[in-house]
Design a protein around this motif. Structure first.
Motif, mmCIF file in Angstrom:
data_model
loop_
_atom_site.group_PDB
_atom_site.id
_atom_site.type_symbol
_atom_site.label_atom_id
_atom_site.label_comp_id
_atom_site.label_asym_id
_atom_site.label_seq_id
_atom_site.Cartn_x
_atom_site.Cartn_y
_atom_site.Cartn_z
ATOM 1 N N THR A 1 0.849 -1.189 0.000
ATOM 2 C CA THR A 1 0.000 0.000 0.000
ATOM 3 C C THR A 1 0.883 1.236 0.000
ATOM 4 N N THR B 1 -0.171 7.372 2.757
ATOM 5 C CA THR B 1 -1.387 8.176 2.842
ATOM 6 C C THR B 1 -1.075 9.589 2.369
ATOM 7 N N THR C 1 -3.871 15.491 4.216
ATOM 8 C CA THR C 1 -5.270 15.818 4.489
ATOM 9 C C THR C 1 -5.647 17.071 3.711
#
Length: 184
Positions: free
Chosen positions: A41, A44, A47
């Motif tokens: 993966t 991230t 935001t």
């Protein structure tokens, strides 16, 4: 008479290689190989920001009596305040939008009696014409909404004007309401 066959002689030298023959037909496609392993993966992402985190809501639910003057009287909105990146002054009648952007601004005013009074938004000290309600008959309900581009630290007020007298807002409900929502 023929005599007996003699012994076989030694093998001769290898001759030269002949020319390459024509290419053969293409063979059938083989079966698909097995699926590979799932990759790791990825990291991230950062935001994101939400422009609708910039908003303001305030109301007057106490049935205030507004002393309206011809030039205009700001309506105080001290109740049910829900503010984010919008601040309000000490008299609860001037709201400051902290961040620049495009905003949806709506107001509603409800009085206990029909009056020949006008309502409008004042943005940075200037009347916003698009938000002005100037009826030719007495009303007890006023509502307007605009979409405006504003700079940082823009001030907004809700105002009644054009009458010398008193206007009593409904009590126990939203006698006057101001909503400010950033769109982008």
């Amino acid at each position: 008479l023929v005599g007996a066959t003699g012994p076989t002689g030694p093998t001769g030298l290898v001759g030269a290689t002949g020319p390459t023959g024509p290419t053969g037909l293409v063979g059938a496609t083989g079966p698909t190989g097995p699926t590979g392993l799932v990759g790791a993966t990825g990291p991230t992402g950062p935001t994101g920001s939400s422009v609708t985190d910039n908003y303001g809501y305030a109301a007057n639910t106490s049935g205030s009596v507004i002393a309206v003057i011809l030039g205009g009287t700001n309506i105080p909105l001290p109740n049910a305040q829900n503010l984010s990146s919008v601040t309000v002054n000490g008299t609860n009648d001037v709201f400051t939008i902290t961040n620049a952007g495009t905003y949806f601004i709506k107001y509603q005013v409800y009085t206990t009696a029909a009056l020949l009074v006008n309502t409008r938004l004042i943005i940075n000290g200037v009347a916003n014409t698009a938000s002005t309600i100037s009826p030719i008959l007495s009303l007890s309900s006023f509502s307007s909404e605009v979409i405006v581009n504003v700079g940082a630290n823009t001030t907004v007020s809700l105002q009644m004007f054009g009458l010398i007298g008193a206007a009593t807002l409904l009590s126990g409900s939203g006698g006057a309401i101001l909503s400010i929502i950033r769109l982008k």
